[in-house]
Design a protein around this motif. Structure first.
Motif: not given
Length: 595
Positions: A292, A183, A271-272, A267-268, A300, A318, A179, A185, A79
């Motif tokens: 992650f 992605i 992710a959760h 995206h955040r 994932i 994405w 992802i 964050f 990432y």
């Protein structure tokens, strides 16, 4: 030299030979099995490629596959922006097989699984074999499509044969997908767009090393199709990336395509949701990032595939995302129009579209997959531009939707009898309007030349159409139907065999002529900065000017210059966009990002 023979050199002879190899940094080796290899010394170490021969004209070329351009993007690099590959010297890298493809779940070719890994940042270089010692060839670098979530640069779809036959070098590459590639964050260190940063590093590698392969690093053309067209356009928008190529070709996708950017600030929370779904909810951003970075890729990857692009709400999760201004390595922080308004983008660019893009949706189970009766009863579709936030149940939306319906269907019902206007609607919404807007924006705001062509060939190498049962019964090229004329698609080898075994058949002639025409346009653009050179393959292919969109139609009957392709539909959608802007401005809901 043949390994089966022994040579006895004197000291002076050895010195001369070693000096010669050091100077030209290229040598040939022929194995006892008959395969011929070539060794090239890059800045990262030597690579060994293998000799091959093209399909149609039987031109020899050297193939260097699976060359790493970045460090393995795992652990702390997952990432994050990629790190340049470390030298592998003194080892000679065996570049005779493709590297692993990037981790993905394929919706487009689920029956054709590929060897996958996060260690996937490889590129492939294909070079004509008969190069003079002082010759430098133009270079084409390809970014593959696949809805931002699947695909690779391998030759199952992107073989070099037809471009090699035009005497250019081809480079294809892998980049992180889904992802893993996009992605964000929403922190300075983890701001997203890893795929774009991978591509930029690959372009930098090509710029630095292509001379060693007899390439001209001042004549590098970037090109991509579909999602790859979007990504190539975003590379054009990057002042850093523009250092590494001269011009570009964007096929069936631009940064003005509605699906070309991910929704903001999403995206955040996704992710959760993924962490909770895996039974590992996280209570802080740092713990979420740590989770992650360490969770196995196979856990994932199922979240990395594309949401359907072809429903009435084609939002891609994405995809490129606008990064925050405080990002450590931001790739893009503004939408294209804002960048064009403040930048001197001097990249000559050729935009392209297939004549009936959404024909790719059609297959033998079309009526089972697409509820035409339901669409007829409840006509609603996302408009093809960013910021159109009108609720589907609002009076304003319903009025505009009624205009859209009448433009395409008049008073007819939407069913199998009106399949062509239905496919035309989806083609315009998902592809044509974004390409048209991108081309016009580039022509208006850039100091460079802007060309436009349409691919209308419908013949033996329209692989997507043929794989889907031959299409719905009307002529045209669907999405990606142009690819197997530009590249040798090994997955479509039976179609080539059919044409080459019946060269006097009219459709075989059409297919082979189309290969020659389209690759000549690409090669000329890479070599000379113009798609036509000395009136070949045609005279009169003009760039877009202030008054009209000049374009070239690539058809079964040859190359046909024209003006203003699909003009009525493009003007109609420009009208709808203006209406939406006015409605949102009046209601103070107007999104001021890009409209």
């Amino acid at each position: 030299m043949k390994s089966s023979k022994k040579f006895h050199f004197g000291v002076n002879t050895i010195f001369i030979v070693v000096t010669f190899i050091f100077i030209v940094i290229v040598c040939f080796v022929k194995s006892s099995a008959g395969a011929e290899y070539k060794i090239v010394e890059t800045k990262d170490g030597k690579v060994r490629g293998v000799r091959d021969t093209t399909l149609i004209k039987k031109v020899d070329f050297d193939s260097f596959k699976g060359i790493p351009y970045a460090e393995n993007p795992i652990g702390e690099l997952r990432y994050k922006a990629p790190e340049p590959v470390k030298s592998w010297a003194p080892i000679i890298l065996n570049a005779t097989e493709f590297g692993s493809t990037c981790t993905q779940i394929s919706l487009l070719a689920p029956e054709n699984p590929l060897q996958q890994s996060e260690n996937c940042l490889f590129l492939n270089v294909y070079v004509p074999a008969d190069i003079e010692s002082d010759e430098k060839l133009a270079v084409l670098v390809y970014i593959h499509g696949g809805a931002f979530t699947e695909g690779s640069g391998n030759d199952d779809m992107f073989g070099p044969d037809f471009l090699i036959e035009q005497r250019v070098i081809l480079v294809t590459l892998n980049y992180r997908l889904g992802i893993f590639g996009f992605i964000s964050f929403e922190t300075p260190e983890y701001s997203g767009n890893m795929a774009l940063k991978d591509q930029q590093l690959a372009l930098k590698w090509v710029q630095a090393n292509i001379k060693q392969f007899s390439g001209d690093n001042k004549r590098i053309t970037l090109f991509g199709e579909s999602a790859g067209g979007v990504l190539s356009h975003v590379q054009i928008l990057s002042s850093e990336s523009r250092k590494y190529f001269r011009n570009a070709i964007l096929l069936s996708g631009t940064a003005e395509s509605d699906w070309g950017f991910a929704s903001k600030n999403g995206h955040r929370s996704i992710a959760h949701e993924i962490a909770r779904d895996l039974g590992k909810p996280q209570d802080s951003m740092q713990s979420l990032i740590n989770f992650f970075k360490t969770v196995p890729a196979e856990s994932i990857v199922k979240y990395a595939s594309a949401a359907s692009l072809f429903t009435k709400t084609p939002v891609t999760t994405w995809a490129p995302i606008l990064e925050r201004g405080d990002a450590i390595h931001p790739f893009i922080v503004e939408y294209p129009k804002a960048i064009y308004n403040k930048s001197n983008i001097d990249v000559d660019t050729m935009f392209a579209l297939c004549s009936l893009e959404s024909m790719m949706l059609y297959n033998e189970k079309f009526e089972d997959c697409y509820d035409l009766k339901g669409f007829d009863r409840n006509f609603s579709i996302t408009f093809p531009f960013r910021g159109a936030d009108l609720p589907f149940d609002s009076t304003e939306y319903k009025k505009l939707a009624a205009e859209v319906r009448y433009f395409y269907f008049k008073d007819a019902a939407i069913d199998v009898q009106t399949l062509k206007p239905y496919i035309s609607l989806l083609s315009d919404v998902f592809f044509a309007y974004g390409v048209d807007k991108g081309a016009k924006l580039h022509a208006k705001k850039s100091a460079a030349k802007t060309f436009y062509y349409r691919f209308s060939v419908d013949s033996k190498f329209n692989a997507i159409k043929r794989w889907h049962g031959g299409g719905p019964g009307f002529a045209g090229a669907g999405h990606a139907d142009d690819l197997c004329y530009i590249f040798r698609c090994r997955n479509a080898q039976p179609f080539y065999d059919e044409a080459l075994s019946t060269p006097d058949d009219e459709q075989s002639k059409i297919s082979l002529r189309a290969v020659e025409n389209i690759t000549k346009l690409f090669a000329n653009f890479a070599k000379y900065g113009e798609p036509t050179y000395q009136q070949e393959p045609i005279a009169g292919f003009l760039p877009i000017d202030d008054d009209q969109v000049n374009f070239l139609d690539v058809t079964n009957d040859g190359l046909m210059p024209g003006v203003n392709p699909n003009q009525k539909a493009m003007e109609f959608w420009a009208h709808v966009e203006r209406e939406v802007q006015e409605i949102q401005a009046k209601s103070k809901q107007f999104v001021h990002e890009e409209l």
